[in-house]
Design a protein around this motif. Sequence first.
Motif, PDB file in Angstrom:
ATOM      1  N   GLY A  28     -44.958  -0.422  37.178  1.00 30.79           N
ATOM      2  CA  GLY A  28     -45.680  -0.591  36.618  1.00 30.79           C
ATOM      3  C   GLY A  28     -47.062   0.884  36.878  1.00 30.79           C
ATOM      4  O   GLY A  28     -47.954   1.065  35.914  1.00 30.79           O
ATOM      5  N   ALA A  29     -46.886   1.880  37.878  1.00 23.97           N
ATOM      6  CA  ALA A  29     -47.235   3.257  37.672  1.00 23.97           C
ATOM      7  C   ALA A  29     -46.925   3.957  36.714  1.00 23.97           C
ATOM      8  O   ALA A  29     -46.292   4.848  37.631  1.00 23.97           O
ATOM      9  N   ALA A  30     -46.903   4.072  35.772  1.00 21.55           N
ATOM     10  CA  ALA A  30     -45.693   4.883  34.819  1.00 21.55           C
ATOM     11  C   ALA A  30     -46.529   6.726  34.807  1.00 21.55           C
ATOM     12  O   ALA A  30     -45.983   7.237  35.052  1.00 21.55           O
ATOM     13  N   ASP A  31     -47.746   6.522  35.123  1.00 22.93           N
ATOM     14  CA  ASP A  31     -48.550   7.841  35.239  1.00 22.93           C
ATOM     15  C   ASP A  31     -47.981   7.798  36.177  1.00 22.93           C
ATOM     16  O   ASP A  31     -47.517   9.723  36.433  1.00 22.93           O
ATOM     17  N   ARG A  32     -48.449   7.595  37.767  1.00 26.41           N
ATOM     18  CA  ARG A  32     -48.278   8.701  38.497  1.00 26.41           C
ATOM     19  C   ARG A  32     -46.569   8.589  39.562  1.00 26.41           C
ATOM     20  O   ARG A  32     -46.413  10.070  39.889  1.00 26.41           O
ATOM     21  N   ALA A  33     -46.075   8.344  38.617  1.00 24.22           N
ATOM     22  CA  ALA A  33     -44.209   8.781  38.051  1.00 24.22           C
ATOM     23  C   ALA A  33     -44.157   9.646  37.662  1.00 24.22           C
ATOM     24  O   ALA A  33     -42.829  10.121  38.381  1.00 24.22           O
ATOM     25  N   ALA A  34     -44.284   9.831  36.410  1.00 19.20           N
ATOM     26  CA  ALA A  34     -44.393  10.959  35.452  1.00 19.20           C
ATOM     27  C   ALA A  34     -44.987  12.459  36.366  1.00 19.20           C
ATOM     28  O   ALA A  34     -43.714  13.124  36.009  1.00 19.20           O
ATOM     29  N   LEU A  35     -46.019  12.389  37.389  1.00 22.28           N
ATOM     30  CA  LEU A  35     -45.999  13.251  37.615  1.00 22.28           C
ATOM     31  C   LEU A  35     -45.164  13.888  38.866  1.00 22.28           C
ATOM     32  O   LEU A  35     -45.181  14.528  38.800  1.00 22.28           O
ATOM     33  N   LEU A  36     -44.574  12.818  39.649  1.00 21.62           N
ATOM     34  CA  LEU A  36     -43.407  13.214  41.070  1.00 21.62           C
ATOM     35  C   LEU A  36     -42.276  13.836  39.856  1.00 21.62           C
ATOM     36  O   LEU A  36     -41.677  14.225  40.209  1.00 21.62           O
ATOM     37  N   PHE A  37     -42.096  12.849  38.551  1.00 19.01           N
ATOM     38  CA  PHE A  37     -40.400  13.520  38.465  1.00 19.01           C
ATOM     39  C   PHE A  37     -41.329  14.856  37.525  1.00 19.01           C
ATOM     40  O   PHE A  37     -40.413  15.764  37.417  1.00 19.01           O
ATOM     41  N   GLU A  38     -42.489  15.049  37.512  1.00 16.83           N
ATOM     42  CA  GLU A  38     -42.702  16.436  36.496  1.00 16.83           C
ATOM     43  C   GLU A  38     -43.038  17.310  38.177  1.00 16.83           C
ATOM     44  O   GLU A  38     -41.837  19.099  37.990  1.00 16.83           O
ATOM     45  N   ARG A  39     -43.073  17.219  39.461  1.00 16.30           N
ATOM     46  CA  ARG A  39     -42.920  17.460  40.251  1.00 16.30           C
ATOM     47  C   ARG A  39     -41.172  18.262  39.867  1.00 16.30           C
ATOM     48  O   ARG A  39     -40.903  19.384  40.769  1.00 16.30           O
ATOM     49  N   VAL A  40     -40.618  17.149  40.333  1.00 16.03           N
ATOM     50  CA  VAL A  40     -39.209  18.265  40.323  1.00 16.03           C
ATOM     51  C   VAL A  40     -39.035  18.485  39.466  1.00 16.03           C
ATOM     52  O   VAL A  40     -38.181  19.556  39.428  1.00 16.03           O
ATOM     53  N   LEU A  41     -38.935  18.494  38.378  1.00 21.38           N
ATOM     54  CA  LEU A  41     -38.913  19.308  37.088  1.00 21.38           C
ATOM     55  C   LEU A  41     -39.342  20.850  37.543  1.00 21.38           C
ATOM     56  O   LEU A  41     -38.687  22.236  37.085  1.00 21.38           O
ATOM     57  N   ALA A  42     -40.636  20.813  37.762  1.00 20.71           N
ATOM     58  CA  ALA A  42     -41.222  22.195  38.329  1.00 20.71           C
ATOM     59  C   ALA A  42     -39.941  23.370  39.781  1.00 20.71           C
ATOM     60  O   ALA A  42     -40.513  24.170  39.278  1.00 20.71           O
ATOM     61  N   LEU A  60     -42.164   8.242  29.770  1.00 21.92           N
ATOM     62  CA  LEU A  60     -42.770   8.669  28.725  1.00 21.92           C
ATOM     63  C   LEU A  60     -43.101   7.678  27.457  1.00 21.92           C
ATOM     64  O   LEU A  60     -43.726   7.685  26.637  1.00 21.92           O
ATOM     65  N   ASP A  61     -41.429   7.654  27.462  1.00 22.61           N
ATOM     66  CA  ASP A  61     -41.065   6.838  25.867  1.00 22.61           C
ATOM     67  C   ASP A  61     -41.998   5.433  26.114  1.00 22.61           C
ATOM     68  O   ASP A  61     -42.623   4.800  25.490  1.00 22.61           O
ATOM     69  N   ASP A  62     -42.337   5.147  27.143  1.00 21.91           N
ATOM     70  CA  ASP A  62     -42.401   3.667  27.633  1.00 21.91           C
ATOM     71  C   ASP A  62     -44.208   2.908  26.819  1.00 21.91           C
ATOM     72  O   ASP A  62     -44.804   2.729  26.646  1.00 21.91           O
ATOM     73  N   ALA A  63     -44.538   4.557  27.368  1.00 22.47           N
ATOM     74  CA  ALA A  63     -45.862   4.748  27.178  1.00 22.47           C
ATOM     75  C   ALA A  63     -46.424   5.644  25.985  1.00 22.47           C
ATOM     76  O   ALA A  63     -48.087   5.111  25.744  1.00 22.47           O
ATOM     77  N   GLY A  64     -45.248   5.356  25.374  1.00 20.61           N
ATOM     78  CA  GLY A  64     -45.984   5.202  23.999  1.00 20.61           C
ATOM     79  C   GLY A  64     -45.889   6.978  23.543  1.00 20.61           C
ATOM     80  O   GLY A  64     -46.001   7.828  21.913  1.00 20.61           O
ATOM     81  N   GLU A  65     -45.913   8.215  24.498  1.00 25.05           N
ATOM     82  CA  GLU A  65     -45.436   9.226  24.017  1.00 25.05           C
ATOM     83  C   GLU A  65     -43.396  10.299  23.541  1.00 25.05           C
ATOM     84  O   GLU A  65     -43.000  10.393  24.590  1.00 25.05           O
ATOM     85  N   VAL A  66     -43.234   9.497  22.670  1.00 27.66           N
ATOM     86  CA  VAL A  66     -42.165   9.791  21.700  1.00 27.66           C
ATOM     87  C   VAL A  66     -41.803  11.374  21.657  1.00 27.66           C
ATOM     88  O   VAL A  66     -40.779  11.792  22.773  1.00 27.66           O
ATOM     89  N   ALA A  67     -42.513  12.233  20.691  1.00 29.32           N
ATOM     90  CA  ALA A  67     -42.217  13.720  21.165  1.00 29.32           C
ATOM     91  C   ALA A  67     -42.500  14.401  22.714  1.00 29.32           C
ATOM     92  O   ALA A  67     -40.739  14.940  23.423  1.00 29.32           O
ATOM     93  N   ARG A  68     -42.909  13.957  23.811  1.00 32.23           N
ATOM     94  CA  ARG A  68     -42.571  14.149  24.931  1.00 32.23           C
ATOM     95  C   ARG A  68     -41.201  13.928  25.398  1.00 32.23           C
ATOM     96  O   ARG A  68     -40.337  14.707  26.155  1.00 32.23           O
ATOM     97  N   ALA A  69     -41.264  12.678  25.150  1.00 33.85           N
ATOM     98  CA  ALA A  69     -39.873  11.754  25.971  1.00 33.85           C
ATOM     99  C   ALA A  69     -39.217  12.538  25.375  1.00 33.85           C
ATOM    100  O   ALA A  69     -37.895  12.655  26.250  1.00 33.85           O
ATOM    101  N   ARG A  70     -38.463  12.732  24.079  1.00 34.97           N
ATOM    102  CA  ARG A  70     -37.593  13.702  23.563  1.00 34.97           C
ATOM    103  C   ARG A  70     -37.640  14.807  24.651  1.00 34.97           C
ATOM    104  O   ARG A  70     -35.824  15.564  24.462  1.00 34.97           O
ATOM    105  N   ASP A  71     -38.758  15.855  24.355  1.00 40.50           N
ATOM    106  CA  ASP A  71     -38.370  16.737  24.706  1.00 40.50           C
ATOM    107  C   ASP A  71     -37.371  17.114  26.520  1.00 40.50           C
ATOM    108  O   ASP A  71     -36.932  17.681  26.898  1.00 40.50           O
ATOM    109  N   ALA A  72     -38.151  15.757  27.061  1.00 47.49           N
ATOM    110  CA  ALA A  72     -37.409  15.373  28.897  1.00 47.49           C
ATOM    111  C   ALA A  72     -36.447  15.298  28.032  1.00 47.49           C
ATOM    112  O   ALA A  72     -35.203  15.134  29.171  1.00 47.49           O
TER     113      ALA A  72
END
Length: 375
Positions: A28-42, A60-72
Amino acid sequence: MTEPADPASATDDPARLCEEARTLAESGAADRAALLFERVLALGDTPYRARAALGLAVVLDDAGEVARARDADRAAIATGDPEYGPRAAYHLALTHERAGEPGGAAPAWRAVVDFGNPAYLPPAHLALARIADDEGDFETARGHWEAVVATGDPEYAPPAAHDLAQRLLERAEPAAAQRVLTAGLRLIDRAGAPYAYARLATLLGIAYLDQAIAAFHASLGDPSEPADPEVGPLATELLARTLPLRGRGAEAGEVWRRGLSDPGVAGQVRARLRRDFGGDDEVADPADLWWEPVVEQSVTDGTLPALAGEAFGALDHMYALLAVRYADDPRERRPGETHEVLGRAVDVPSDYPWGPLLHESFAERLRLAMGTPEG
């Protein structure tokens, strides 16, 4: 002397970061998970880039950030990874379908197909078939439906077979529909999915009905030519009684009328038309009974239930008129009222098409009973 390990290289191991991010997302720690996934992409073009991009798209999609989810999702697709690429395209397509955007979903589903991963081909082809079908592009839809059935997938192939068969029946291709449905039925565990089996089996029966209709039509030949006296009456009855099962009652009436107007087979056709009629009165000639042509015509037109409803309705009304007055205290009846009620009861069927025939019959019976000369 060995150089000490670079601290950054230890903390930026993409495999470990992806695993930690997955664990965080599941907890359930989606925000922290997103930061780690972004570190991998970096970290750039690593073997874990596609996995991280898809993971980021999901959180991101689960968090309602659909546009960013689609970019990913698009970032994952761009890697060409044979596993996470089609999964990301699948996820991207679902975001568009959920938003009611078939125009956006279609390219994503095509990307799934282009990857060629067998695990994701059935749902992608089925989705593309339905999009094409909604756009009225049958040939494209047909190709995708056939591709789904060809995969033999027990979940997606049966609905694809059902949808394709329906369109084939609408296009008067019952033999092709039969082949598709037979293939679909082989993929269903009847005990495990009884309703799915029933849907396809029912449609298969309809396909057989349509084939039978075509065959009966062919056996009757050109309407301008006399029917074959050997098979014409049978084909007429079978065709006329089958057409209503496909909602084509008006055509059935035409088939009966054609048979009845053909001198070579009219007698046999009439006998078949009257197959379900009750036994004829031993005294009266059926031709002399005023209701016989009415009943025969209603069978020809497929309106027998309506005729029965009219007759029972008239009988019910007449009975009510007479019974109510009969139940009244005779002392309360005024002179002449009985005749008035009888007259109203006799007049009840006048509004029905067969009413005048009943009145004529009544008038004739009354004349005979009273011994009035015919005139």
